[in-house]
Design an enzyme around this catalytic site. Structure first.
Site: not given
Ligand SMILES: Cc1ncc(COP(=O)(O)O)c(C=O)c1O
Lengths: 260, 417
Positions: A50, A61
Site C-alpha cells: 500500500e 490513522d
C-alpha cells in the site's frame, strides 16, 4: 467479484501459508527512504504494498501515520510526486501496488481523472477509509472501466446486513479491520478476531486481509488458516524510525519467514 | 416550516453538502446516535425536559437588548442584540451541550468527549458532564490552549481532562480529528458531543435543532418589542452553530436578510483568515462535504483569527447550502475591525462581548450606518468576553494590565525560587 488481483493472491496462497501486505507513506521520511523500504520489501518477497497518499486530515490513522502524513506534505509531496513514485515502483518491483488515501484527494482530482491516473501509473486498486458504501457507486463504475479494485473495509462493528453489502461490493480482496480505533495501537489476536473473520468469510469468497495493530511473526502464525493476508503498517514504520534500515530488513525477514 | 430543510431526499444532505464520510468502524455508532436523536425528536417529554433544563439551569429565555447609545453613535438603523452571553457558561454553546447531554442519558453512556476552539464548547461540555455525572475528555489545539488559558483552567476545575493536540495547525480542526480518533476506539461507552453544526450527519441537523431556540425566541421577542420583524440579522460564523440557531427560524420571512460574518483575520489577501465563502472550495473532510479552505490538491490550509472559536477550515453544510441558494449573505470582519468594535460596545453599552460574537457586530456596524433610522437590525451576542481578557488586553495594549501580569509573574517566580 473475481479479478486479476484476486487471481494473483489465490495463486500466491498456493505456495504460502499467509500473504504479507506492507505499507509506506509516500514522502515520509523521504522518497529515498520509501524507495529503500520497497527494495527491502522486494527482497523479503512481500506480496502486496500500500502506498499512502498523504492527506492533511487522516482521521482513520493513529499518531505515527498522522505525523508521517504531515511530514510528507511538509516535504512537498504533491500528486505528481506521488504518482511519479508509483510509476517508478510499478516498473521496478513485482508486487501489486494499491493507493491508500482519503476521499478529498479523489473528490478534488475528479473521479474519472483519479481512476485513469491510477491505472496509468500501475496501481491495482485503492482503499479510501472515509468513503462509505453509500457514496461509491460512480467511482466503482469507473473503476471497472479501468480494471481497478476498490478495496472494501469490513469491521467488527458492522451488523450482518451491512457486512453482507460491503462484501457484495468487494473486489480484489477484503480489508478486515481487527478492532475498534485507529491505526497503530496493538491488537491482541484472540477468538473474537477469528469469529469476526468467520463472519466475513460467510459473505465472500474473496481473500481476507486482516490489518490494524499487527506487528510480528507470531501474529502471522496465529492468523494462519483464519486470514489470507496480514497487513503490517505502523509496526514497520516504527522499526524504521527507531532502529533504522538494518532492523527494518530483519523485521521484514521475520515476517516473511512466518508466511511460508 | 423552516425545519423542512431537514426533510431531504438523502438524509443528512443539504443540496450537495453534508453527508457521512466516516470510517466504517464508526458507522454503527452514528446509526445509534441518529436513532436516539430521531426518537428523542418526536418525543414531547424530551423537549419538555430540554426546555425546563434550559430555563432552570441556563437562564433561558435570554432577552433581546436594545442598544440606543450604539445605534445613535453609529447612525442609521436601530441596533438590538440577542443575549446568548447570559447562558450558563457564557455562550450559546450551552444550548447544544445540554441537549446532547440529555441524549447521552437516553443512550446510557458514561463518558463524553468534545473538541473545542475558544474553549467555550469545552467549558460547556465539562459543565454538563459535571452536572450529569459523566467522565469528560476535551481535545483542544495546543495553540488554542495557549490562547484560552482561562477556559482551560475552568475545564480542569470542572473535572475534565484537557488534551492539547499538537498535530496539524494545532487548532480546532485538529481537535476534531483527535476527538474522532478517540471515539472510534471508545464508542461503546462514550458520546462525542460535537460543538457546532459541522461534521457528519446527524451533527449538523441535531445541533441546529438545539440552537434553533435562539432564533425562535428572537423572532417572538423582537415582534413583541418592536411590533415587527427585523430588516437584517447578523451572526458570526465559525462552524456556524450560533448563526444557524439564529437564522433558521427566520428562513421563510422574506423581508429579513440573514448575514453571516466570518473571520477576516489579517485580511483575505494576507492568507491569514478563515473566510471560507470567498476563499474556500468544496471538498470532503472531517466526515462531511462543505466549503473548506484548501489548496488546489485538497489539503486543508492553516487559518487565522483573533477569535479562536472562528479559526476553522470548514463551515456547516446547511449554511453552505443556504449560501449557494442565496438565502444567507456572507461577509467578514478583520481582527482590527473586531477590536475596534469590542471597545465601542464596552464603552457605549456596558456589554463585554466575546471576540467571536464581535465579528457579527463589526459586520453590522459597517452596514447599518447606511440604513434608515426606522430600520431594525439584530446581532447575536453569542458569548461574553471574560475568557478573552488576555487577548483583548494585549490587542488594546493596556499598560496597567501589562504591569499587573509582570507583577503576578514576579510573585510566582519568587514563590517558586
Ligand atoms: C462565543 C462564541 N461564539 C461563536 C463561536 C463560533 O462557533 P459557531 O459558529 O458554531 O457558533 C464560538 C466558538 O467557540 C464561541 O465561543
Amino acid at each position: 467479484m473475481s479479478s486479476k488481483l484476486s487471481e494473483y493472491l489465490r495463486n500466491r496462497l498456493k505456495e504460502k501459508k499467509i500473504l504479507l501486505m506492507t505499507h509506506t507513506v509516500v514522502g515520509y521520511p523521504s522518497l529515498e527512504d520509501n524507495w529503500q523500504m520497497l527494495e527491502e520489501m522486494q527482497v523479503a518477497n512481500v506480496d502486496m504494498v500500500e502506498l499512502q497518499m498523504p492527506f492533511s486530515e487522516p482521521i482513520a490513522d493513529g499518531p505515527l501515520f498522522v505525523k508521517a502524513n504531515q511530514e510528507a506534505l511538509k516535504n512537498g509531496i504533491d500528486w505528481n510526486a506521488y504518482f511519479d513514485f508509483m510509476r517508478r515502483a510499478h516498473k521496478k518491483f513485482d508486487f501489486p501496488l494499491l493507493l491508500i488515501g482519503y476521499y478529498n484527494s479523489v473528490f478534488v482530482m475528479g473521479h474519472r481523472s483519479f481512476c485513469s491516473r491510477l491505472a496509468e501509473h500501475g496501481a491495482s486498486g485503492y482503499l479510501l477509509p472515509d468513503l462509505p458504501l453509500e457514496e461509491m457507486e460512480d467511482l466503482h463504475e469507473l473503476s471497472k472501466e479501468h480494471q481497478l479494485n476498490p478495496i472494501m473495509m469490513c469491521t467488527p462493528t458492522q451488523k450482518d446486513t451491512r457486512l453482507q453489502s460491503i462484501c457484495a461490493n468487494g473486489s480484489g480482496f477484503l480489508y478486515c479491520v481487527a478492532r475498534k480505533g485507529v491505526t497503530g495501537a496493538v491488537t491482541k489476536i484472540d477468538p473474537m478476531v477469528f469469529e469476526f473473520l468467520k463472519r466475513c468469510r460467510r459473505y465472500s469468497d474473496l481473500p481476507l486481509a486482516l490489518g490494524f495493530g499487527l506487528s510480528n511473526g507470531a501474529d502471522l502464525n496465529h492468523l494462519q488458516g483464519h486470514a489470507d493476508i496480514a497487513v503490517i503498517g505502523s509496526a514497520l514504520l516504527k522499526t524504521w524510525e527507531e532502529k533504522g534500515p538494518e532492523a527494518y530488513r530483519n523485521h521484514l525477514n521475520e515476517l516473511a519467514e512466518a508466511t511460508t | 416550516m423552516w425545519s423542512d430543510i431537514f426533510q431531504t431526499e438523502k438524509p443528512g444532505y443539504f443540496g450537495q453538502f453534508g453527508g457521512m464520510f466516516i470510517p466504517e468502524i464508526l458507522r454503527a455508532t452514528f446509526e445509534e446516535l441518529i436513532e436516539a436523536f430521531e426518537s428523542a425528536k418526536t418525543d414531547p417529554s424530551f423537549w419538555t425536559e430540554y426546555v425546563q433544563t434550559m430555563q432552570s439551569y441556563s437562564c433561558r429565555p435570554t432577552p433581546i437588548t436594545y442598544l440606543p447609545n450604539l445605534s445613535k453613535k453609529n447612525g442609521g438603523a436601530q441596533i438590538y442584540c440577542k443575549r446568548e452571553d447570559l447562558n450558563q457558561t457564557g455562550a450559546h454553546k450551552a444550548n447544544n451541550v445540554m441537549g446532547q447531554g440529555l441524549l447521552v442519558k437516553r443512550m446510557g453512556k458514561s463518558r463524553v468527549i468534545a473538541e473545542t476552539g475558544a474553549g467555550q464548547h469545552g467549558v460547556a461540555t465539562a459543565t454538563m458532564a459535571a452536572r450529569f455525572g459523566l467522565e469528560c475528555t476535551i481535545y483542544m489545539g495546543a495553540l488554542d490552549v495557549e490562547r484560552q488559558r482561562p477556559n482551560v483552567f475552568w475545564m480542569e476545575q470542572l473535572g475534565a481532562e484537557v488534551v492539547a493536540v499538537t498535530e496539524g495547525s494545532a487548532t480546532l480542526k485538529d481537535a476534531i480529528n483527535a476527538a474522532m480518533r478517540d471515539w472510534s476506539a471508545s464508542m461503546d461507552d462514550t458520546h462525542y458531543a460535537l460543538g457546532t453544526v459541522c461534521g457528519p450527519h446527524p451533527f449538523p441537523t441535531m445541533v441546529s435543532y438545539f440552537q434553533s431556540l435562539i432564533g425562535q425566541e428572537s423572532r417572538e421577542q423582537i415582534l413583541e418589542l418592536t411590533g415587527r420583524l427585523p430588516d437584517r440579522i447578523y451572526a458570526c460564523v465559525g462552524g456556524g452553530s450560533n448563526a444557524s440557531g439564529l437564522f433558521l427560524p427566520f428562513l421563510e420571512d422574506e423581508g429579513v436578510e440573514l448575514v453571516g460574518v466570518e473571520a477576516g483575520g489579517h485580511g483575505v489577501e494576507s492568507g491569514a483568515h478563515a473566510v471560507r465563502f470567498s476563499g474556500g472550495h468544496i471538498g470532503v473532510a472531517q466526515g462531511y462535504k462543505t466549503y473548506f479552505l484548501q489548496n488546489p490538491e485538497g489539503q486543508m490550509m492553516h487559518t487565522h483569527s483573533i477569535a479562536a472559536g472562528l479559526d476553522y477550515v470548514g463551515v456547516g453544510p446547511i449554511l453552505s447550502h443556504l449560501h449557494d441558494e442565496g438565502k444567507v449573505r456572507f461577509s467578514f470582519a478583520t481582527d482590527k475591525e473586531v477590536i475596534d468594535a469590542v471597545r465601542l460596545l464596552i464603552r457605549t453599552e456596558g456589554l463585554i462581548p466575546a471576540l467571536e460574537s464581535t465579528h457579527g457586530l463589526a459586520g453590522l456596524l459597517r452596514e447599518s450606518s447606511e440604513m434608515d433610522e426606522e430600520d431594525i437590525v439584530v446581532f447575536n451576542l453569542s458569548g461574553r468576553g471574560d475568557k478573552d481578557i488576555f487577548n483583548i488586553a494585549e490587542a488594546l495594549d493596556d499598560p496597567k494590565w501589562r504591569e499587573f501580569i509582570h507583577q503576578k509573574s514576579n510573585e510566582y517566580r519568587k514563590a517558586s525560587n
